[in-house]
Design a protein around this motif. Structure first.
Motif, PDB file in Angstrom:
ATOM      1  N   ALA A 178      -0.795  -2.747 -11.807  1.00 40.09           N
ATOM      2  CA  ALA A 178      -0.395  -2.487 -10.417  1.00 40.09           C
ATOM      3  C   ALA A 178      -1.361  -3.128  -9.432  1.00 40.09           C
ATOM      4  CB  ALA A 178      -0.314  -0.978 -10.181  1.00 40.09           C
ATOM      5  N   GLY A 179      -2.662  -3.073  -9.755  1.00 39.82           N
ATOM      6  CA  GLY A 179      -3.664  -3.677  -8.876  1.00 39.82           C
ATOM      7  C   GLY A 179      -3.506  -5.178  -8.777  1.00 39.82           C
ATOM      8  N   GLN A 180      -3.202  -5.822  -9.889  1.00 40.28           N
ATOM      9  CA  GLN A 180      -2.985  -7.261  -9.872  1.00 40.28           C
ATOM     10  C   GLN A 180      -1.775  -7.626  -9.018  1.00 40.28           C
ATOM     11  OE1 GLN A 180      -2.896  -8.016 -14.190  1.00 40.28           O
ATOM     12  NE2 GLN A 180      -4.748  -9.226 -13.920  1.00 40.28           N
ATOM     13  N   GLU A 181      -0.691  -6.868  -9.200  1.00 42.99           N
ATOM     14  CA  GLU A 181       0.529  -7.133  -8.423  1.00 42.99           C
ATOM     15  C   GLU A 181       0.280  -6.907  -6.930  1.00 42.99           C
ATOM     16  OE1 GLU A 181       3.401  -8.264  -9.353  1.00 42.99           O
ATOM     17  OE2 GLU A 181       3.316  -8.150 -11.532  1.00 42.99           O
ATOM     18  N   LEU A 182      -0.428  -5.835  -6.618  1.00 42.64           N
ATOM     19  CA  LEU A 182      -0.688  -5.511  -5.217  1.00 42.64           C
ATOM     20  C   LEU A 182      -1.594  -6.555  -4.581  1.00 42.64           C
ATOM     21  CD1 LEU A 182      -0.070  -3.360  -3.061  1.00 42.64           C
ATOM     22  CD2 LEU A 182      -2.120  -2.142  -3.807  1.00 42.64           C
ATOM     23  N   ALA A 183      -2.585  -7.021  -5.325  1.00 43.68           N
ATOM     24  CA  ALA A 183      -3.513  -8.032  -4.802  1.00 43.68           C
ATOM     25  C   ALA A 183      -2.760  -9.291  -4.384  1.00 43.68           C
ATOM     26  CB  ALA A 183      -4.570  -8.361  -5.842  1.00 43.68           C
ATOM     27  N   ARG A 184      -1.740  -9.655  -5.156  1.00 42.16           N
ATOM     28  CA  ARG A 184      -0.974 -10.856  -4.820  1.00 42.16           C
ATOM     29  C   ARG A 184      -0.238 -10.703  -3.492  1.00 42.16           C
ATOM     30  NH1 ARG A 184      -0.752 -11.798 -10.583  1.00 42.16           N
ATOM     31  NH2 ARG A 184       0.866 -10.253 -10.993  1.00 42.16           N
ATOM     32  N   SER A 185       0.068  -9.469  -3.117  1.00 46.50           N
ATOM     33  CA  SER A 185       0.762  -9.225  -1.848  1.00 46.50           C
ATOM     34  C   SER A 185      -0.195  -9.114  -0.672  1.00 46.50           C
ATOM     35  CB  SER A 185       1.589  -7.934  -1.951  1.00 46.50           C
ATOM     36  OG  SER A 185       2.604  -8.057  -2.911  1.00 46.50           O
ATOM     37  N   LEU A 186      -1.490  -9.232  -0.946  1.00 45.19           N
ATOM     38  CA  LEU A 186      -2.494  -9.088   0.111  1.00 45.19           C
ATOM     39  C   LEU A 186      -3.339 -10.345   0.290  1.00 45.19           C
ATOM     40  CD1 LEU A 186      -3.551  -5.459  -0.771  1.00 45.19           C
ATOM     41  CD2 LEU A 186      -2.629  -6.146   1.450  1.00 45.19           C
ATOM     42  N   THR A 187      -2.907 -11.447  -0.278  1.00 48.53           N
ATOM     43  CA  THR A 187      -3.706 -12.675  -0.197  1.00 48.53           C
ATOM     44  C   THR A 187      -3.882 -13.164   1.236  1.00 48.53           C
ATOM     45  OG1 THR A 187      -1.689 -13.949  -0.643  1.00 48.53           O
ATOM     46  CG2 THR A 187      -3.113 -13.449  -2.521  1.00 48.53           C
ATOM     47  N   HIS A 188      -2.967 -12.765   2.131  1.00 50.20           N
ATOM     48  CA  HIS A 188      -3.106 -13.189   3.536  1.00 50.20           C
ATOM     49  C   HIS A 188      -4.309 -12.514   4.212  1.00 50.20           C
ATOM     50  CE1 HIS A 188      -0.828  -9.435   3.634  1.00 50.20           C
ATOM     51  NE2 HIS A 188      -1.083  -9.315   4.930  1.00 50.20           N
ATOM     52  N   ARG A 194     -11.573  -7.336  -5.642  1.00 49.10           N
ATOM     53  CA  ARG A 194     -12.026  -8.516  -6.379  1.00 49.10           C
ATOM     54  C   ARG A 194     -11.236  -9.750  -5.947  1.00 49.10           C
ATOM     55  NH1 ARG A 194     -11.717  -7.550 -12.553  1.00 49.10           N
ATOM     56  NH2 ARG A 194     -12.972  -5.777 -11.840  1.00 49.10           N
ATOM     57  N   ALA A 195      -9.931  -9.596  -5.799  1.00 49.69           N
ATOM     58  CA  ALA A 195      -9.087 -10.725  -5.417  1.00 49.69           C
ATOM     59  C   ALA A 195      -9.394 -11.212  -4.007  1.00 49.69           C
ATOM     60  CB  ALA A 195      -7.613 -10.341  -5.529  1.00 49.69           C
ATOM     61  N   LEU A 196      -9.764 -10.280  -3.118  1.00 50.31           N
ATOM     62  CA  LEU A 196     -10.036 -10.640  -1.726  1.00 50.31           C
ATOM     63  C   LEU A 196     -11.510 -10.937  -1.472  1.00 50.31           C
ATOM     64  CD1 LEU A 196      -7.813  -8.031   0.190  1.00 50.31           C
ATOM     65  CD2 LEU A 196      -7.195 -10.295  -0.657  1.00 50.31           C
ATOM     66  N   SER A 197     -12.340 -10.815  -2.519  1.00 50.10           N
ATOM     67  CA  SER A 197     -13.798 -10.969  -2.365  1.00 50.10           C
ATOM     68  C   SER A 197     -14.317 -10.042  -1.264  1.00 50.10           C
ATOM     69  CB  SER A 197     -14.164 -12.426  -2.059  1.00 50.10           C
ATOM     70  OG  SER A 197     -13.787 -13.270  -3.126  1.00 50.10           O
ATOM     71  N   ALA A 198     -13.835  -8.814  -1.278  1.00 46.89           N
ATOM     72  CA  ALA A 198     -14.177  -7.823  -0.252  1.00 46.89           C
ATOM     73  C   ALA A 198     -14.971  -6.679  -0.873  1.00 46.89           C
ATOM     74  CB  ALA A 198     -12.904  -7.275   0.392  1.00 46.89           C
ATOM     75  N   PRO A 199     -15.788  -5.990  -0.070  1.00 41.26           N
ATOM     76  CA  PRO A 199     -16.507  -4.816  -0.578  1.00 41.26           C
ATOM     77  C   PRO A 199     -15.531  -3.709  -0.975  1.00 41.26           C
ATOM     78  CG  PRO A 199     -17.278  -5.433   1.625  1.00 41.26           C
ATOM     79  CD  PRO A 199     -16.085  -6.265   1.340  1.00 41.26           C
ATOM     80  N   LEU A 200     -15.927  -2.929  -1.972  1.00 41.79           N
ATOM     81  CA  LEU A 200     -15.140  -1.792  -2.443  1.00 41.79           C
ATOM     82  C   LEU A 200     -15.903  -0.503  -2.165  1.00 41.79           C
ATOM     83  CD1 LEU A 200     -12.760  -0.562  -4.173  1.00 41.79           C
ATOM     84  CD2 LEU A 200     -14.272  -0.861  -6.160  1.00 41.79           C
ATOM     85  N   ASP A 201     -15.194   0.489  -1.659  1.00 42.92           N
ATOM     86  CA  ASP A 201     -15.783   1.815  -1.464  1.00 42.92           C
ATOM     87  C   ASP A 201     -14.689   2.845  -1.704  1.00 42.92           C
ATOM     88  OD1 ASP A 201     -17.643   3.779  -0.917  1.00 42.92           O
ATOM     89  OD2 ASP A 201     -17.805   3.367   1.235  1.00 42.92           O
ATOM     90  N   VAL A 202     -15.083   4.101  -1.761  1.00 34.77           N
ATOM     91  CA  VAL A 202     -14.120   5.191  -1.845  1.00 34.77           C
ATOM     92  C   VAL A 202     -13.957   5.827  -0.472  1.00 34.77           C
ATOM     93  CG1 VAL A 202     -14.441   5.749  -4.267  1.00 34.77           C
ATOM     94  CG2 VAL A 202     -15.938   6.792  -2.566  1.00 34.77           C
ATOM     95  N   LEU A 203     -12.826   6.435  -0.262  1.00 38.60           N
ATOM     96  CA  LEU A 203     -12.593   7.255   0.918  1.00 38.60           C
ATOM     97  C   LEU A 203     -12.037   8.565   0.368  1.00 38.60           C
ATOM     98  CD1 LEU A 203     -10.978   6.029   4.242  1.00 38.60           C
ATOM     99  CD2 LEU A 203     -11.178   8.399   3.549  1.00 38.60           C
ATOM    100  N   VAL A 204     -12.835   9.620   0.466  1.00 37.67           N
ATOM    101  CA  VAL A 204     -12.519  10.860  -0.239  1.00 37.67           C
ATOM    102  C   VAL A 204     -11.642  11.768   0.614  1.00 37.67           C
ATOM    103  CG1 VAL A 204     -13.449  12.843  -1.480  1.00 37.67           C
ATOM    104  CG2 VAL A 204     -14.711  10.680  -1.470  1.00 37.67           C
TER     105      VAL A 204
END
Length: 215
Positions: free
Chosen positions: A10-20, A44-54
């Protein structure tokens, strides 16, 4: 019916929809626990920082999966008046349920961040990711937290959601997000897990590992 193999798929598929969004100053925020594996692939696909939002759902008495609302970091709270009226809880019962969820939010923040501050999102694009949306209460709360932290734009990104929840989030319709990216919103939506072949529970250990790898 759209079926994902697992959250990685699902993450791979979603990443492809966010390349813009790849060249924007974005932060990807996963909702723990199940949203973090999906968010990790997007970040990872966007080369962006990752964090959680609880955030934490406030379940109805005797029906924990039925959301009366949700609470989140920074004191954010969203309520579903229709559900609250339907289950007939008193103000005191609602307050007690919300406090229990707040306590859980604080506990999870301490465990998942281990004393580290949140990744700054002021003036940036906040891309909030979950593995799916049923009622929308937790995602609306997450949007409120991102707004309170000064996000320039709030994007909700999920593989699957109920059509009703999406309509409440779409900023074009007065919702909480500036943009909603959803791969499928089936009219007969019942539960998020129905759209995954493997929907085993994500562990806290997996979440902390993914956050550590992203750092």
């Amino acid at each position: 019916m759209w079926n994902f193999e697992d959250r990685f798929d699902a993450g791979q598929e979603l990443a492809r929809s966010l390349t813009h969004r790849a060249h924007e100053d974005a932060v990807v925020l996963g909702l723990p626990r199940g949203g973090v594996p999906v968010a990790a692939l997007v970040a990872r696909a966007l080369s962006a920082p990752l964090d959680v939002l609880v955030v934490r759902k406030v379940g109805a008495p005797g029906h924990s999966e039925l959301a009366m609302g949700a609470v989140g970091e920074d004191g954010a709270v969203v309520r579903n008046p229709g559900v609250i009226d339907a289950v007939g809880v008193s103000d005191a019962e609602l307050a007690a349920a919300e406090q229990r969820s707040r306590d859980e939010v604080e506990s999870r923040v301490r465990m998942l961040r281990a004393g580290r501050p949140p990744v700054p999102i002021a003036g940036r694009v906040a891309i909030i990711v979950d593995d799916g949306i049923a009622t929308g209460a937790t995602m609306r709360t997450a949007c409120a937290v991102a707004r309170s932290r000064g996000a320039r734009q709030v994007v909700v990104a999920v593989p699957v959601a109920s059509p009703g929840a999406l309509s409440g989030l779409d900023g074009a319709e007065g919702g909480d997000a500036d943009e909603v990216v959803c791969l499928c919103a089936p009219p007969g939506f019942m539960a998020v897990g129905m759209y995954y072949i493997d929907f085993r529970q994500t562990t806290d250990e997996e979440v902390t590992r993914l956050l550590a790898e992203a750092r």
